[in-house]
Design a protein around this motif. Structure first.
Motif, PDB file in Angstrom:
ATOM      1  N   TYR A 202       5.355   1.614   5.430  1.00  0.00           N
ATOM      2  CA  TYR A 202       6.180   0.940   4.556  1.00  0.00           C
ATOM      3  C   TYR A 202       7.301   0.423   5.196  1.00  0.00           C
ATOM      4  O   TYR A 202       8.060   1.185   5.614  1.00  0.00           O
ATOM      5  CB  TYR A 202       6.592   2.042   3.734  1.00  0.00           C
ATOM      6  N   SER A 208       8.371  -3.078   1.051  1.00  0.00           N
ATOM      7  CA  SER A 208       7.048  -3.107   0.655  1.00  0.00           C
ATOM      8  C   SER A 208       6.159  -2.625   1.579  1.00  0.00           C
ATOM      9  O   SER A 208       6.519  -2.270   2.731  1.00  0.00           O
ATOM     10  CB  SER A 208       6.584  -4.705   0.569  1.00  0.00           C
ATOM     11  N   PRO A 209       4.741  -2.133   1.228  1.00  0.00           N
ATOM     12  CA  PRO A 209       4.000  -1.584   2.297  1.00  0.00           C
ATOM     13  C   PRO A 209       3.574  -2.497   3.194  1.00  0.00           C
ATOM     14  O   PRO A 209       3.859  -3.692   3.044  1.00  0.00           O
ATOM     15  CB  PRO A 209       2.892  -1.184   1.337  1.00  0.00           C
ATOM     16  N   SER A 211       1.817  -5.457   5.363  1.00  0.00           N
ATOM     17  CA  SER A 211       0.798  -6.321   4.939  1.00  0.00           C
ATOM     18  C   SER A 211      -0.892  -5.977   5.143  1.00  0.00           C
ATOM     19  O   SER A 211      -1.377  -6.467   4.415  1.00  0.00           O
ATOM     20  CB  SER A 211       1.046  -7.677   5.292  1.00  0.00           C
ATOM     21  N   LEU A 213      -2.160  -3.511   4.962  1.00  0.00           N
ATOM     22  CA  LEU A 213      -2.762  -2.621   3.935  1.00  0.00           C
ATOM     23  C   LEU A 213      -3.757  -3.470   2.902  1.00  0.00           C
ATOM     24  O   LEU A 213      -4.828  -2.760   2.320  1.00  0.00           O
ATOM     25  CB  LEU A 213      -1.847  -1.562   3.212  1.00  0.00           C
ATOM     26  N   SER A 214      -3.134  -4.649   2.544  1.00  0.00           N
ATOM     27  CA  SER A 214      -3.489  -5.391   1.357  1.00  0.00           C
ATOM     28  C   SER A 214      -4.421  -6.394   1.911  1.00  0.00           C
ATOM     29  O   SER A 214      -5.223  -7.082   0.973  1.00  0.00           O
ATOM     30  CB  SER A 214      -2.536  -5.943   0.545  1.00  0.00           C
ATOM     31  N   GLN A 215      -4.902  -6.459   3.161  1.00  0.00           N
ATOM     32  CA  GLN A 215      -5.717  -7.556   3.812  1.00  0.00           C
ATOM     33  C   GLN A 215      -7.022  -6.996   3.703  1.00  0.00           C
ATOM     34  O   GLN A 215      -7.278  -6.066   3.602  1.00  0.00           O
ATOM     35  CB  GLN A 215      -5.157  -7.918   5.331  1.00  0.00           C
ATOM     36  N   SER A 221     -13.161  -1.056  -0.641  1.00  0.00           N
ATOM     37  CA  SER A 221     -11.849  -0.606  -0.841  1.00  0.00           C
ATOM     38  C   SER A 221     -12.499   0.562  -1.907  1.00  0.00           C
ATOM     39  O   SER A 221     -11.612   1.661  -1.917  1.00  0.00           O
ATOM     40  CB  SER A 221     -10.860  -1.294  -1.528  1.00  0.00           C
ATOM     41  N   ALA A 241       2.154   3.620  -2.874  1.00  0.00           N
ATOM     42  CA  ALA A 241       2.077   2.335  -2.696  1.00  0.00           C
ATOM     43  C   ALA A 241       1.142   1.893  -1.661  1.00  0.00           C
ATOM     44  O   ALA A 241       0.588   0.647  -2.235  1.00  0.00           O
ATOM     45  CB  ALA A 241       3.517   1.717  -2.583  1.00  0.00           C
ATOM     46  N   GLY A 242       1.011   2.514  -0.444  1.00  0.00           N
ATOM     47  CA  GLY A 242       0.188   2.017   0.419  1.00  0.00           C
ATOM     48  C   GLY A 242      -1.458   2.345   0.140  1.00  0.00           C
ATOM     49  O   GLY A 242      -2.255   1.537   0.422  1.00  0.00           O
ATOM     50  N   GLN A 245      -2.414  -0.316  -2.241  1.00  0.00           N
ATOM     51  CA  GLN A 245      -2.680  -1.593  -1.730  1.00  0.00           C
ATOM     52  C   GLN A 245      -4.208  -1.418  -0.921  1.00  0.00           C
ATOM     53  O   GLN A 245      -5.026  -2.603  -1.168  1.00  0.00           O
ATOM     54  CB  GLN A 245      -1.838  -1.778  -0.534  1.00  0.00           C
ATOM     55  N   GLN A 248      -6.917  -1.483  -4.083  1.00  0.00           N
ATOM     56  CA  GLN A 248      -7.051  -2.592  -5.053  1.00  0.00           C
ATOM     57  C   GLN A 248      -8.152  -2.916  -5.960  1.00  0.00           C
ATOM     58  O   GLN A 248      -8.192  -3.014  -7.270  1.00  0.00           O
ATOM     59  CB  GLN A 248      -6.211  -3.986  -4.659  1.00  0.00           C
TER      60      GLN A 248
END
Length: 302
Positions: A202, A208-209, A211, A213-215, A221, A241-242, A245, A248
């Motif tokens: 984080y 924000s977490p 990036s 993590l959301s790639q 997932s 939060a991580g 991500q 998702q």
């Protein structure tokens, strides 16, 4: 000799609350014996197996947290082996804490940190890990070593030539190791990812977490699961939060679990509020064997 084999029988019923019939072999392996240039960081790698069972032909790779040795999550590792999994707990270079990146103004800090530790690419200013001592290479060489040393135990099914058979591997990790497990899930089609007390990625500067993590990753997932503590000193909300991500695509949600209670849910993030002097490691206490069973075997499609 550099290697010893231990047999745990009956002890589980007293200390770890496992079945008396468990016959888990714990095989310590000196990392330096598995390949040229590979160093021992905190001690031996551990390989665990119960050859009295019909094996599941799945391997659990446990990646421990900052400063920990391969022995530090032995209750979970032994439990997984007692359920028919091949298990490896890896000794690796984990001397620098992940949160060294937390206040960085470099948005790629966490990604670079993990890229260097996992693959040995010289991209992080915080760590110095060469390719021979990366998580990937240490794991690969250990699989080759076990395959040759114990040809009847089935380790060879997890490596084919120079390719690790990730589709048969559950990658699990605690704390720093949780993030490495998730990172491997981004890079390879693993069977499942288990996150304990993490990730810590984080960025305070960006609120924000990280990036990465959301790639988009190679592993779906839906195959990511987590187990967190509400009072984790590394901040439950940032860990959550991580995880969100990472998960998702499944619209992940949390559920509170209690020691000794079966988990009857389809949710991907387990949470505990158990009283503990060490909430950060509490989810790896043997009182959570039923939660571990869920994490290892839950249907990811639900």
């Amino acid at each position: 000799m550099f290697m010893r084999t231990f047999l745990l029988a009956g002890l589980f019923s007293i200390v770890l609350s496992f079945p008396v019939t468990a016959q888990v072999q714990i095989i310590p392996v000196n990392p330096a014996q598995t390949g040229a240039l590979i160093q021992s960081i905190h001690g031996d790698h551990l390989a665990l197996i119960d050859t009295t069972l019909k094996l599941l032909n799945k391997l659990v790779l446990m990646i421990v947290g900052t400063g920990a040795s391969a022995r530090d999550n032995l209750p979970f590792d032994s439990f997984a082996a007692s359920r028919g999994y091949h298990v490896i707990s890896l000794d690796y270079n984990n001397t620098v804490i992940t949160t060294a990146c937390s206040n960085s103004a470099d948005s790629a800090c966490f990604n670079n940190f993990r890229q260097e530790i996992v693959f040995g690419e010289p991209v992080s200013e915080l760590v110095a890990v060469d390719s021979a001592n990366s998580i990937y290479h240490r794991f690969y060489e250990l699989l080759l070593y076990l395959s040759k040393k114990y040809p009847r135990q089935g380790w060879q099914q997890y490596v084919n030539g120079n390719a690790i058979q990730w589709q048969k591997i559950i990658v699990a990790g605690h704390s720093q190791g949780a993030g490495h497990a998730a990172y491997l899930g981004k890079k390879f089609p693993v069977y499942r990812v288990l996150i304990f007390a993490g990730p810590q990625d984080y960025l305070v500067h960006f609120n924000s977490p990280a990036s990465w993590l959301s790639q988009k990753g190679v592993t779906n997932s839906s195959k990511y699961f987590a187990f967190l503590h509400l009072k984790d000193p590394f901040d439950f909300n940032k860990q959550l939060a991580g995880c969100l991500q990472l998960m998702q695509a499944v619209k992940a949600d949390t559920i509170l679990v209690q020691p000794g209670a079966a988990v009857t849910t389809s949710r991907h993030i387990l949470v505990t509020n158990i009283e503990s002097a060490n909430p950060h490691g509490s989810m790896l206490q043997p009182v959570f064997t039923k939660a571990w069973t869920y994490l290892l075997s839950a249907d990811p499609s639900k």
